[in-house]
Design a protein around this motif. Structure first.
Motif, PDB file in Angstrom:
ATOM      1  N   UNK A  21       0.848  -1.196   0.000  1.00  0.00           N
ATOM      2  CA  UNK A  21       0.000   0.000   0.000  1.00  0.00           C
ATOM      3  C   UNK A  21       0.880   1.241   0.000  1.00  0.00           C
ATOM      4  N   UNK A  22       0.253   2.382  -0.258  1.00  0.00           N
ATOM      5  CA  UNK A  22       0.964   3.649  -0.210  1.00  0.00           C
ATOM      6  C   UNK A  22       1.431   3.950   1.200  1.00  0.00           C
ATOM      7  N   UNK A  23       2.424   4.815   1.299  1.00  0.00           N
ATOM      8  CA  UNK A  23       3.017   5.130   2.598  1.00  0.00           C
ATOM      9  C   UNK A  23       2.549   6.441   3.174  1.00  0.00           C
ATOM     10  N   UNK A  24       3.034   6.688   4.383  1.00  0.00           N
ATOM     11  CA  UNK A  24       2.742   7.928   5.099  1.00  0.00           C
ATOM     12  C   UNK A  24       4.049   8.686   5.284  1.00  0.00           C
TER      13      UNK A  24
ATOM     14  N   UNK B 289       1.532  -6.853  -6.881  1.00  0.00           N
ATOM     15  CA  UNK B 289       1.884  -7.498  -8.157  1.00  0.00           C
ATOM     16  C   UNK B 289       0.687  -8.222  -8.758  1.00  0.00           C
ATOM     17  N   UNK B 290      -0.102  -8.869  -7.914  1.00  0.00           N
ATOM     18  CA  UNK B 290      -1.279  -9.580  -8.415  1.00  0.00           C
ATOM     19  C   UNK B 290      -2.535  -8.715  -8.381  1.00  0.00           C
ATOM     20  N   UNK B 291      -2.499  -7.639  -7.610  1.00  0.00           N
ATOM     21  CA  UNK B 291      -3.663  -6.783  -7.433  1.00  0.00           C
ATOM     22  C   UNK B 291      -3.217  -5.314  -7.486  1.00  0.00           C
ATOM     23  N   UNK B 292      -2.948  -4.778  -8.678  1.00  0.00           N
ATOM     24  CA  UNK B 292      -2.359  -3.437  -8.814  1.00  0.00           C
ATOM     25  C   UNK B 292      -3.162  -2.307  -8.181  1.00  0.00           C
ATOM     26  N   UNK B 293      -4.471  -2.479  -8.050  1.00  0.00           N
ATOM     27  CA  UNK B 293      -5.281  -1.391  -7.473  1.00  0.00           C
ATOM     28  C   UNK B 293      -4.917  -1.105  -6.010  1.00  0.00           C
ATOM     29  N   UNK B 294      -4.174  -2.009  -5.377  1.00  0.00           N
ATOM     30  CA  UNK B 294      -3.727  -1.779  -3.997  1.00  0.00           C
ATOM     31  C   UNK B 294      -2.803  -0.574  -3.898  1.00  0.00           C
ATOM     32  N   UNK B 295      -2.027  -0.310  -4.948  1.00  0.00           N
ATOM     33  CA  UNK B 295      -1.038   0.764  -4.921  1.00  0.00           C
ATOM     34  C   UNK B 295      -1.678   2.124  -4.674  1.00  0.00           C
ATOM     35  N   UNK B 296      -2.948   2.281  -5.032  1.00  0.00           N
ATOM     36  CA  UNK B 296      -3.631   3.552  -4.848  1.00  0.00           C
ATOM     37  C   UNK B 296      -4.176   3.773  -3.451  1.00  0.00           C
ATOM     38  N   UNK B 297      -4.071   2.774  -2.587  1.00  0.00           N
ATOM     39  CA  UNK B 297      -4.587   2.888  -1.218  1.00  0.00           C
ATOM     40  C   UNK B 297      -3.436   3.279  -0.295  1.00  0.00           C
ATOM     41  N   UNK B 298      -3.637   4.346   0.463  1.00  0.00           N
ATOM     42  CA  UNK B 298      -2.628   4.790   1.422  1.00  0.00           C
ATOM     43  C   UNK B 298      -3.050   4.295   2.802  1.00  0.00           C
ATOM     44  N   UNK B 299      -2.152   3.550   3.430  1.00  0.00           N
ATOM     45  CA  UNK B 299      -2.447   3.020   4.773  1.00  0.00           C
ATOM     46  C   UNK B 299      -2.516   4.161   5.780  1.00  0.00           C
ATOM     47  N   UNK B 300      -3.501   4.077   6.662  1.00  0.00           N
ATOM     48  CA  UNK B 300      -3.660   5.111   7.686  1.00  0.00           C
ATOM     49  C   UNK B 300      -2.952   4.740   8.982  1.00  0.00           C
ATOM     50  N   UNK B 301      -2.645   3.460   9.145  1.00  0.00           N
ATOM     51  CA  UNK B 301      -2.079   2.987  10.411  1.00  0.00           C
ATOM     52  C   UNK B 301      -3.161   2.444  11.323  1.00  0.00           C
ATOM     53  N   UNK B 302      -4.424   2.631  10.957  1.00  0.00           N
ATOM     54  CA  UNK B 302      -5.560   2.078  11.697  1.00  0.00           C
ATOM     55  C   UNK B 302      -5.957   0.800  10.962  1.00  0.00           C
ATOM     56  N   UNK B 303      -5.605  -0.358  11.547  1.00  0.00           N
ATOM     57  CA  UNK B 303      -5.801  -1.619  10.829  1.00  0.00           C
ATOM     58  C   UNK B 303      -7.263  -1.892  10.494  1.00  0.00           C
ATOM     59  N   UNK B 304      -8.183  -1.504  11.352  1.00  0.00           N
ATOM     60  CA  UNK B 304      -9.608  -1.728  11.076  1.00  0.00           C
ATOM     61  C   UNK B 304     -10.079  -0.876   9.896  1.00  0.00           C
ATOM     62  N   UNK B 305      -9.721   0.409   9.908  1.00  0.00           N
ATOM     63  CA  UNK B 305     -10.113   1.301   8.811  1.00  0.00           C
ATOM     64  C   UNK B 305      -9.456   0.870   7.501  1.00  0.00           C
ATOM     65  N   UNK B 306      -8.185   0.472   7.575  1.00  0.00           N
ATOM     66  CA  UNK B 306      -7.488   0.032   6.366  1.00  0.00           C
ATOM     67  C   UNK B 306      -8.110  -1.245   5.794  1.00  0.00           C
ATOM     68  N   UNK B 307      -8.546  -2.145   6.655  1.00  0.00           N
ATOM     69  CA  UNK B 307      -9.197  -3.377   6.200  1.00  0.00           C
ATOM     70  C   UNK B 307     -10.508  -3.059   5.480  1.00  0.00           C
TER      71      UNK B 307
ATOM     72  N   UNK C 264       8.524   4.569  -3.805  1.00  0.00           N
ATOM     73  CA  UNK C 264       8.288   3.729  -2.631  1.00  0.00           C
ATOM     74  C   UNK C 264       9.520   3.619  -1.738  1.00  0.00           C
ATOM     75  N   UNK C 265      10.296   4.693  -1.680  1.00  0.00           N
ATOM     76  CA  UNK C 265      11.494   4.725  -0.843  1.00  0.00           C
ATOM     77  C   UNK C 265      11.157   5.195   0.562  1.00  0.00           C
ATOM     78  N   UNK C 266      11.961   4.756   1.527  1.00  0.00           N
ATOM     79  CA  UNK C 266      11.794   5.227   2.895  1.00  0.00           C
ATOM     80  C   UNK C 266      12.328   6.642   3.074  1.00  0.00           C
ATOM     81  N   UNK C 267      13.467   6.925   2.417  1.00  0.00           N
ATOM     82  CA  UNK C 267      14.112   8.222   2.606  1.00  0.00           C
ATOM     83  C   UNK C 267      14.349   8.892   1.256  1.00  0.00           C
TER      84      UNK C 267
END
Length: 184
Positions: free
Chosen positions: A18-21, A53-71, A123-126
């Motif tokens: 998923x996308x990063x913060x 890789x198998x589900x490219x539409x995941x790349x457009x989702x940015x994780x919030x850090x809230x596992x319930x909301x992200x699910x 998708x780099x950390x720094x």
């Protein structure tokens, strides 16, 4: 020691694929940035891992850090029930830390981009600002200090910009930290 610029962005990707913060600082441990790729997406029915890789539409989702909301968001976007599964360690494919410079992004925008890589989301950390045309790819085999953190640059990615590195000295990395290439 050569001063090679500064850290201009720190990114943590809480859920693999998923996308990063963007954060102001992050603790860097031997396995990578704390909280980075700490969760994986699995199919709720089969328990199989679901990746970008198998589900490219995941790349457009940015994780919030809230596992319930992200699910909930992922289930809606993917159109099937999924769940997040906590990983024991960060789920990195190649190295603990991924570094990329603004120069690498500019080169990619100009067409110098590896196959399968997105110049708009490396998708780099720094993200680093390296003045004077410095190229992080020349750091392979060298140790780089990022504020209080030291990393050994191990290689260039096959399908991404920048370089991969392993952590030699843990610590906290912050936006604005100096980047220094150590002698040797």
């Amino acid at each position: 020691m050569t001063s090679a610029g500064s850290v201009v962005q720190v990114s943590v990707y809480p859920v693999k694929s998923l996308g990063g913060r963007t954060v102001g600082e992050a603790r860097v441990e031997p396995a990578g940035l704390v909280g980075d790729r700490a969760w994986t997406v699995v199919d709720a029915a089969t328990g199989e891992r679901v990746t970008v890789k198998s589900t490219p539409e995941m790349a457009g989702v940015v994780a919030t850090g809230d596992d319930e909301a992200d699910t909930i968001t992922l289930t809606e976007v993917l159109g099937r029930p999924v769940r997040l599964q906590r990983s024991g360690e960060p789920q990195v494919d190649a190295a603990a830390v991924h570094l990329v410079s603004r120069g690498a992004i500019a080169r990619a925008d100009a067409g110098d981009v590896p196959e399968g890589c997105a110049a708009d989301d490396p998708r780099a950390n720094l993200l680093l600002d390296l003045p004077g045309g410095e190229d992080e790819r020349s750091w392979v085999g060298r140790t780089v200090r990022l504020g209080e953190v030291e990393v050994a640059v191990t290689r260039t990615p096959k399908h991404c910009l920048g370089v991969y590195a392993e952590v030699r000295r843990p610590g906290t990395v912050r936006v604005g930290d100096r980047v220094e290439v150590l002698p040797g």
